[in-house]
Structure formats: structure tokens, C-alpha cells
Write a protein that holds these residues in place. Structure first.
Motif, PDB file in Angstrom:
ATOM      1  N   SER A 332     -42.924  39.198 -22.196  1.00 29.78           N
ATOM      2  CA  SER A 332     -44.127  39.053 -23.005  1.00 29.78           C
ATOM      3  C   SER A 332     -43.908  38.102 -24.173  1.00 29.78           C
ATOM      4  CB  SER A 332     -44.571  40.419 -23.554  1.00 29.78           C
ATOM      5  OG  SER A 332     -45.603  40.270 -24.510  1.00 29.78           O
ATOM      6  N   VAL A 333     -44.953  37.391 -24.546  1.00 26.58           N
ATOM      7  CA  VAL A 333     -44.903  36.513 -25.717  1.00 26.58           C
ATOM      8  C   VAL A 333     -44.681  37.318 -26.992  1.00 26.58           C
ATOM      9  CG1 VAL A 333     -47.404  36.584 -26.108  1.00 26.58           C
ATOM     10  CG2 VAL A 333     -46.095  34.586 -26.851  1.00 26.58           C
ATOM     11  N   TRP A 334     -44.961  38.628 -26.952  1.00 21.41           N
ATOM     12  CA  TRP A 334     -44.825  39.483 -28.134  1.00 21.41           C
ATOM     13  C   TRP A 334     -43.473  40.192 -28.201  1.00 21.41           C
ATOM     14  CZ3 TRP A 334     -48.258  38.268 -31.511  1.00 21.41           C
ATOM     15  CH2 TRP A 334     -49.557  37.905 -31.124  1.00 21.41           C
ATOM     16  N   TYR A 335     -42.579  39.922 -27.273  1.00 19.10           N
ATOM     17  CA  TYR A 335     -41.276  40.589 -27.303  1.00 19.10           C
ATOM     18  C   TYR A 335     -40.528  40.248 -28.586  1.00 19.10           C
ATOM     19  CZ  TYR A 335     -36.449  41.796 -26.356  1.00 19.10           C
ATOM     20  OH  TYR A 335     -35.182  42.328 -26.452  1.00 19.10           O
ATOM     21  N   SER A 336     -39.906  41.266 -29.181  1.00 21.99           N
ATOM     22  CA  SER A 336     -39.075  41.081 -30.364  1.00 21.99           C
ATOM     23  C   SER A 336     -37.975  42.137 -30.356  1.00 21.99           C
ATOM     24  CB  SER A 336     -39.909  41.226 -31.650  1.00 21.99           C
ATOM     25  OG  SER A 336     -39.065  41.255 -32.791  1.00 21.99           O
ATOM     26  N   ASP A 337     -36.789  41.757 -30.822  1.00 30.63           N
ATOM     27  CA  ASP A 337     -35.713  42.751 -30.923  1.00 30.63           C
ATOM     28  C   ASP A 337     -35.547  43.261 -32.350  1.00 30.63           C
ATOM     29  OD1 ASP A 337     -34.579  40.577 -32.179  1.00 30.63           O
ATOM     30  OD2 ASP A 337     -32.891  40.361 -30.791  1.00 30.63           O
ATOM     31  N   SER A 338     -36.494  42.968 -33.221  1.00 30.32           N
ATOM     32  CA  SER A 338     -36.419  43.444 -34.606  1.00 30.32           C
ATOM     33  C   SER A 338     -36.438  44.962 -34.658  1.00 30.32           C
ATOM     34  CB  SER A 338     -37.600  42.891 -35.416  1.00 30.32           C
ATOM     35  OG  SER A 338     -37.516  41.507 -35.560  1.00 30.32           O
ATOM     36  N   GLY A 339     -35.448  45.526 -35.301  1.00 22.69           N
ATOM     37  CA  GLY A 339     -35.387  46.971 -35.506  1.00 22.69           C
ATOM     38  C   GLY A 339     -34.851  47.764 -34.340  1.00 22.69           C
ATOM     39  N   VAL A 340     -34.650  47.146 -33.177  1.00 22.08           N
ATOM     40  CA  VAL A 340     -34.337  47.930 -31.984  1.00 22.08           C
ATOM     41  C   VAL A 340     -32.928  48.513 -31.995  1.00 22.08           C
ATOM     42  CG1 VAL A 340     -36.004  46.664 -30.581  1.00 22.08           C
ATOM     43  CG2 VAL A 340     -33.607  45.934 -30.623  1.00 22.08           C
ATOM     44  N   ALA A 341     -32.086  48.103 -32.948  1.00 20.16           N
ATOM     45  CA  ALA A 341     -30.762  48.727 -33.061  1.00 20.16           C
ATOM     46  C   ALA A 341     -30.885  50.222 -33.331  1.00 20.16           C
ATOM     47  CB  ALA A 341     -29.950  48.056 -34.167  1.00 20.16           C
ATOM     48  N   ASP A 458     -52.927  31.374 -35.489  1.00 16.60           N
ATOM     49  CA  ASP A 458     -51.711  30.651 -35.136  1.00 16.60           C
ATOM     50  C   ASP A 458     -50.727  31.607 -34.459  1.00 16.60           C
ATOM     51  OD1 ASP A 458     -48.729  29.835 -36.146  1.00 16.60           O
ATOM     52  OD2 ASP A 458     -49.940  28.061 -35.696  1.00 16.60           O
ATOM     53  N   ILE A 459     -50.385  31.324 -33.203  1.00 17.42           N
ATOM     54  CA  ILE A 459     -49.599  32.279 -32.431  1.00 17.42           C
ATOM     55  C   ILE A 459     -48.198  32.459 -33.005  1.00 17.42           C
ATOM     56  CG2 ILE A 459     -48.863  30.532 -30.776  1.00 17.42           C
ATOM     57  CD1 ILE A 459     -49.532  34.269 -30.087  1.00 17.42           C
ATOM     58  N   ASP A 460     -47.574  31.401 -33.504  1.00 18.91           N
ATOM     59  CA  ASP A 460     -46.226  31.535 -34.069  1.00 18.91           C
ATOM     60  C   ASP A 460     -46.236  32.395 -35.324  1.00 18.91           C
ATOM     61  OD1 ASP A 460     -44.995  30.019 -32.073  1.00 18.91           O
ATOM     62  OD2 ASP A 460     -45.351  28.133 -33.140  1.00 18.91           O
ATOM     63  N   ALA A 461     -47.227  32.183 -36.175  1.00 19.82           N
ATOM     64  CA  ALA A 461     -47.342  33.000 -37.380  1.00 19.82           C
ATOM     65  C   ALA A 461     -47.598  34.458 -37.024  1.00 19.82           C
ATOM     66  CB  ALA A 461     -48.460  32.470 -38.275  1.00 19.82           C
ATOM     67  N   ARG A 462     -48.421  34.693 -36.014  1.00 17.69           N
ATOM     68  CA  ARG A 462     -48.717  36.064 -35.601  1.00 17.69           C
ATOM     69  C   ARG A 462     -47.478  36.723 -34.980  1.00 17.69           C
ATOM     70  NH1 ARG A 462     -53.081  37.591 -32.123  1.00 17.69           N
ATOM     71  NH2 ARG A 462     -53.299  39.389 -33.503  1.00 17.69           N
ATOM     72  N   ARG A 463     -46.710  35.964 -34.206  1.00 17.82           N
ATOM     73  CA  ARG A 463     -45.486  36.516 -33.612  1.00 17.82           C
ATOM     74  C   ARG A 463     -44.485  36.910 -34.690  1.00 17.82           C
ATOM     75  NH1 ARG A 463     -43.090  32.704 -29.065  1.00 17.82           N
ATOM     76  NH2 ARG A 463     -41.592  34.425 -29.005  1.00 17.82           N
ATOM     77  N   ASN A 464     -44.341  36.069 -35.707  1.00 19.00           N
ATOM     78  CA  ASN A 464     -43.402  36.386 -36.791  1.00 19.00           C
ATOM     79  C   ASN A 464     -43.854  37.633 -37.551  1.00 19.00           C
ATOM     80  OD1 ASN A 464     -41.746  34.200 -36.205  1.00 19.00           O
ATOM     81  ND2 ASN A 464     -42.819  32.818 -37.606  1.00 19.00           N
ATOM     82  N   ALA A 465     -45.164  37.721 -37.814  1.00 13.34           N
ATOM     83  CA  ALA A 465     -45.679  38.893 -38.535  1.00 13.34           C
ATOM     84  C   ALA A 465     -45.507  40.155 -37.693  1.00 13.34           C
ATOM     85  CB  ALA A 465     -47.147  38.680 -38.888  1.00 13.34           C
ATOM     86  N   TRP A 466     -45.725  40.055 -36.371  1.00 14.83           N
ATOM     87  CA  TRP A 466     -45.530  41.215 -35.514  1.00 14.83           C
ATOM     88  C   TRP A 466     -44.062  41.641 -35.492  1.00 14.83           C
ATOM     89  CZ3 TRP A 466     -46.447  45.595 -33.786  1.00 14.83           C
ATOM     90  CH2 TRP A 466     -45.741  46.138 -32.703  1.00 14.83           C
ATOM     91  N   SER A 467     -43.160  40.693 -35.465  1.00  9.96           N
ATOM     92  CA  SER A 467     -41.731  41.024 -35.493  1.00  9.96           C
ATOM     93  C   SER A 467     -41.393  41.818 -36.746  1.00  9.96           C
ATOM     94  CB  SER A 467     -40.912  39.732 -35.423  1.00  9.96           C
ATOM     95  OG  SER A 467     -39.532  40.020 -35.382  1.00  9.96           O
ATOM     96  N   ASP A 468     -41.963  41.406 -37.883  1.00  8.09           N
ATOM     97  CA  ASP A 468     -41.743  42.141 -39.137  1.00  8.09           C
ATOM     98  C   ASP A 468     -42.377  43.528 -39.086  1.00  8.09           C
ATOM     99  OD1 ASP A 468     -40.370  39.968 -40.158  1.00  8.09           O
ATOM    100  OD2 ASP A 468     -42.096  39.174 -41.258  1.00  8.09           O
ATOM    101  N   LEU A 469     -43.536  43.631 -38.451  1.00  5.88           N
ATOM    102  CA  LEU A 469     -44.190  44.933 -38.322  1.00  5.88           C
ATOM    103  C   LEU A 469     -43.354  45.879 -37.462  1.00  5.88           C
ATOM    104  CD1 LEU A 469     -47.971  44.042 -37.916  1.00  5.88           C
ATOM    105  CD2 LEU A 469     -47.044  45.733 -39.518  1.00  5.88           C
ATOM    106  N   GLN A 470     -42.788  45.369 -36.373  1.00  4.32           N
ATOM    107  CA  GLN A 470     -41.957  46.220 -35.520  1.00  4.32           C
ATOM    108  C   GLN A 470     -40.731  46.711 -36.286  1.00  4.32           C
ATOM    109  OE1 GLN A 470     -41.263  45.545 -31.139  1.00  4.32           O
ATOM    110  NE2 GLN A 470     -39.183  45.117 -31.835  1.00  4.32           N
ATOM    111  N   ALA A 471     -40.123  45.833 -37.089  1.00  2.29           N
ATOM    112  CA  ALA A 471     -38.985  46.253 -37.912  1.00  2.29           C
ATOM    113  C   ALA A 471     -39.406  47.341 -38.895  1.00  2.29           C
ATOM    114  CB  ALA A 471     -38.410  45.045 -38.654  1.00  2.29           C
ATOM    115  N   LEU A 472     -40.616  47.211 -39.456  1.00  2.34           N
ATOM    116  CA  LEU A 472     -41.115  48.214 -40.402  1.00  2.34           C
ATOM    117  C   LEU A 472     -41.335  49.559 -39.710  1.00  2.34           C
ATOM    118  CD1 LEU A 472     -42.038  48.530 -43.394  1.00  2.34           C
ATOM    119  CD2 LEU A 472     -44.381  48.147 -42.563  1.00  2.34           C
ATOM    120  N   ILE A 473     -41.799  49.523 -38.460  1.00  2.00           N
ATOM    121  CA  ILE A 473     -41.981  50.766 -37.710  1.00  2.00           C
ATOM    122  C   ILE A 473     -40.651  51.501 -37.571  1.00  2.00           C
ATOM    123  CG2 ILE A 473     -42.533  51.705 -35.424  1.00  2.00           C
ATOM    124  CD1 ILE A 473     -44.680  49.478 -35.218  1.00  2.00           C
TER     125      ILE A 473
END
Length: 513
Positions: A332-341, A458-473
Motif C-alpha cells: 500500500s502507498v500508506w505503508y509505514s514502519d513508524s512505531g511498529v517496534a 499532496d500525497i507525499d505530505a499526507r504520507r508523512n503526516a500519516w507516518s507521524d500519526l501511526q507513531a503517535l498511536i
């Protein structure tokens, strides 16, 4: 439709048309469900079963194709002005409701207004609405105070979403679910009856106005080939399975993983494995109780859990699960490993230390779970044992799914509740981001990141913000993801036109029996 000469007599005409209708008839599809939905008013609820049923009756302005791109459904097009702050949406003409009334902008404005005020996801778009007007019989204009890069995805998602009702229904409805007699939509099937503990039945809407494009996911033409669809509550999974094998049902949902290989080899059954995963979620109560403001205790609970063990026990075959901590798969374009540790540490000592630091005194933590979805209960049982090893006392409260849906709205009834989430095309649709969803996560950090996420296209800006949101979760732990599950349903081989799908809920337009 077949045309008959006017010279045919009344009796002969009736006989011929009856024969034609009989020839077209495809009978009733019998769908064995895990239980009964609380309501079919999907504007104010997010129950998956309600969405499965109601999507055949109610439609949205846009609908997702198989690639998760929103396509016009009741809308015919749009103009985006003022840097995304003004949305001018044109509507299809000649679309009838089930009561015979034509859909116009008046109905759309009333439906979106009600959704914005009371809908489960309405605030995600409409809280920034400056105005919403009918600017023509077949045109609406929505003005926003800030751009929302997810606006079309929000208008396409029916679960807790902006389905269109007649203005008379939407304007009179408040926050409570609408009554059965007001189940009036524009879809290929219309509501017929609801017999509690027996079935919900929809019948073909003969005047349905289909989109003039090929069926694609939820988008395109929705052709009702069946006479009726009957959704039958069958909580016992063994009965659902044996019912398909015996021909008592045509389709059955949520079958356990340990039966997958056996059923896959059974010629009396067709297995439909979903191409996109669902995932378990355990929501923490941010409004009341022991976890309300105790972030350390939430982190302790998260640290104690070994998700791989729970997935192996609850699901079985490894091809049906993935211990993936991201909220999206790697494709997925929304995949992020932020916080997954922090996803699956299974560290009892770390959890014990965090619990002590939080001031936890052994008070029972109430975990609300249902057996209607067997993997919910199985995983909750595994997690309860893992938490006990860390000195965290969890009390399982086991109820049926309908009761859980009622209790989760009452913050004094639980500390954690277990549910699952389907794959969605935009992270803004994930319920953990919705502060009105039970759990009620609302912090200044979350709101700031969410504003950055939705405030641009802007998809790149949205992806970066989502990555930060996932880390916050993973840091604030409003909910705990338990891992990806590739669920499967089973059907009679006589059903044609279903196929495996990447969309979320099974649908039966285009299906024959």
C-alpha cells in the motif's frame, strides 16, 4: 425490458409477462451471518454487518472501484475551486428512490447535513463546512474553511458514511437510527422485512437506475440478478458451515482458519479468501475508567502482548495471517514502519515495570469481547494470559455482538473492547482517528497531526503526516492493533459472479444463483 404489442389482450399479456418474470427470476440468496445488526442506518453506525446488508439499499455520491479509487455513483462529476475549499458536485438525473421519488439536490443536502451533525464519520469532513447548499436541482456546493484532501474518499465510504436518503427522512431524523419504514434508498435492492432472530430480507428494485459503466469493485453498474437476498443470523459457525454443505444456505461469513484447508478441498463448498486483510483492534477507553488518562498503563498492556502467538492460535494457517504492525500492508502507498517496534514485544518484565510506574494496583481491567467473531475471543483469551504474566489483571466480559455494540457506547461498561477493522482506502477512515468513535481518543498532538494530514491533497505530505500519526498511536495507545487476518467466507458452488475481491464487504449485485 421486453416490449409487447398493444393488441395483446389483458389476460394473455398478464400470462406472458408472468412467464417473462419467472424466466428472469434467480430466486433468493440465503446469507448466513454471524448475528443481527443493531440497525441498517449506516450513517450513525459502523457495524460491518450493517454495511454488508445496507450497501445493497443505500448509495453514496461516489463509490470505490477495485483499485480503491472513488468513482461517481449518485454524483455525475465535480468542480474543485478556491484551492480545494469549494466543492461543486453535480448529480445524476432520473435516479429514483425506492418510494418512486426522484433524487435531487434537496435530498443530498439533507442527507449530508444529518451525516455531518450525527454521522459516525461525518465530522471528518463536515466539521469544517462553512456552507452546504443546493445550487441547482441537480447540483450541490460545499464550502470548507480548510481544504480536505480526503473529501472524495469520505463521500465514497458507506460505513458510517453519507448514504443518501430522501429529504423527508434525513431532515426528520436525529442522532438515533432511522426506523425500518424509512429504509428508503436508491440501490438495486429495497428493504422488504426484518423478522428478529430470523432474517432481514431485501428484494430487487425493478426501477433501479444503474450507472452507465461496467461493474468495478463497488463502482459501476449494479445489476440485481436475484429476486431477493435474505440475511439469516446463524451465530454458531458449525451450523453456518454445515448449512452451506447441506444446501440450506448459499453464503456464510467469517469461517475459522482451522477449517480452511478442509473446506478448500471440499467440492460442495467454494472458498472466498479476501484479497485485503482485516485486523483486530483493542480500543482503550479515553473517556472513563482506569485507562482514561493513564498512558503508562496502556503502554504496559501493549508491551506485554505477543501478537504472533495470538495469531497462530486464533487463525491457524500462516497464509491467513501476518504479524504486521503497520496499519497498511507493504503493497500500500500508506505503508509505514513508524512505531511498529512496539507492535509485538511480548515483554512481560517491561510491561510489569511500566505498570508499576503507572501506579497500577491490580484493579481488574474490563475487556469487552464477543464470541460471534471467534478470532476476537480467541485472541482476547491469549492476551489475558500474557497480561496476567505481567501482573496485569484482565477481566473478560463475554457478550454477543449486538450487546457489545450497545455496551461500547457506554463508557462505564468497559476499559478495553475488541473489534476489527477492514482495509480502507484512506487512513482518515480508520476509526481510531475518529474522536466520536467509542474509545474517544482526542489529544492536542493527534488533532494537530490530523489537521496536517487532511489539510492538503499532496500525497507525499499526507504520507508523512500519516507516518507521524501511526507513531503517535503506538506512543499514546488509543488502540492496539493485533495483526492482519485474511478472512474468508464460503459459498455454494452454484453462486456465480462473486469472485475474490479486494474491497471490504461481500456484495451480490451481478451475482446469479
Amino acid at each position: 425490458m421486453t416490449k409487447f404489442p398493444k393488441i395483446i389482450g389483458g389476460a394473455v399479456f398478464a400470462a406472458v409477462t408472468a412467464f417473462a418474470a419467472s424466466a428472469m427470476a434467480e430466486g433468493t440468496l440465503r446469507y448466513a451471518t454471524i448475528g443481527e445488526p443493531p440497525s441498517l442506518d449506516v450513517q450513525v453506525g459502523t457495524a460491518s454487518l450493517a454495511s454488508t446488508i445496507s450497501q445493497h439499499m443505500f448509495e453514496t455520491l461516489y463509490a470505490f472501484d477495485a483499485a480503491y479509487d472513488p468513482q461517481p455513483m449518485l454524483a455525475s462529476g465535480e468542480q474543485v475551486e478556491d484551492d480545494g475549499r469549494t466543492l461543486v458536485i453535480s448529480l445524476r438525473e432520473g435516479v429514483p428512490f425506492h418510494n418512486g421519488q426522484e433524487m435531487t439536490s434537496e435530498d443530498v443536502v439533507a442527507s449530508l447535513t444529518r451525516w455531518g451533525e450525527h454521522g459516525s464519520r461525518g465530522g471528518l469532513l463536515m466539521k469544517n463546512a462553512v456552507s452546504l447548499e443546493a445550487t441547482g436541482k441537480y447540483e450541490i456546493t460545499l464550502k470548507l474553511s480548510e481544504p480536505n484532501g480526503a473529501w472524495k474518499n469520505l463521500l465514497a465510504f458507506p460505513n458510517g458514511g453519507p448514504v443518501i436518503y430522501p429529504a423527508s427522512v434525513a431532515s426528520a431524523a436525529g442522532k438515533e437510527p432511522i426506523a425500518l419504514e424509512d429504509y428508503i434508498g436508491t440501490g438495486p435492492y429495497r428493504f422488504n422485512e426484518w423478522k428478529p432472530n430470523r432474517h432481514v430480507e431485501l428484494v430487487r428494485f425493478d426501477d433501479y437506475a444503474a450507472v452507465d459503466s461496467p461493474a468495478d469493485g463497488y463502482a459501476g453498474a449494479r445489476v440485481a440478478e436475484l429476486d431477493a437476498i435474505r440475511f439469516i443470523p446463524v451465530p454458531d459457525v458449525g451450523t453456518r458451515v454445515s448449512g452451506i454443505q447441506a444446501g440450506d444456505y448459499d453464503y456464510a461469513e467469517f469461517i475459522p482458519g482451522d477449517l480452511f484447508e478442509t473446506l478448500d478441498a471440499d467440492s460442495a463448498v467454494t472458498v472466498h479468501r479476501n484479497g485485503a486483510p482485516i485486523y483486530g483492534l483493542m480500543f482503550m477507553n479515553s473517556k472513563d475508567g482506569i485507562l482514561k488518562e493513564n498512558r503508562k498503563l496502556r503502554q504496559a498492556i501493549q508491551a506485554a502482548l505477543n501478537k504472533e502467538e495470538a495469531l497462530r492460535i486464533s487463525i491457524g494457517p500462516e497464509k491467513l495471517w501476518d504479524a504486521n504492525g503497520s496499519f497498511y500492508p507493504k503493497t500500500s502507498v500508506w505503508y509505514s514502519d513508524s512505531g511498529v517496534a512496539s507492535f509485538s514485544e511480548g515483554d512481560a518484565e517491561k510491561a510489569r515495570a511500566l505498570a508499576e510506574e503507572s501506579g497500577y494496583d491490580g484493579t481488574p481491567i474490563k475487556l469487552l469481547v464477543s464470541t460471534n467473531y471467534q478470532f476476537h475471543y480467541d485472541q482476547a483469551t491469549v492476551f489475558t494470559k500474557q497480561l496476567a504474566e505481567a501482573g496485569i489483571n484482565v477481566q473478560l466480559i463475554v457478550v454477543d455482538w449486538a450487546t457489545l455494540l450497545k455496551k461500547r457506547a457506554q463508557p462505564d461498561q468497559w476499559d478495553i473492547f475488541f473489534t476489527h477493522h477492514g482495509s480502507v482506502p484512506d487512513p482518515v477512515l480508520i476509526t481510531v482517528l475518529n474522536e466520536t468513535y467509542p474509545g474517544w481518543w482526542e489529544t492536542t498532538e493527534k488533532e494537530a497531526l490530523k489537521a496536517s494530514f487532511t489539510g492538503t491533497a499532496d500525497i507525499d505530505a499526507r504520507r508523512n503526516a500519516w507516518s507521524d500519526l501511526q507513531a503517535l498511536i503506538y506512543d499514546q495507545v488509543p488502540a492496539v492493533k493485533t495483526g492482519d487476518v485474511y478472512s474468508y467466507n464460503i459459498a455454494s458452488p452454484a453462486l456465480k459472479g462473486i469472485g475474490d475481491s479486494t474491497v471490504i464487504w461481500p456484495h451480490f449485485w451481478g451475482v446469479t444463483k
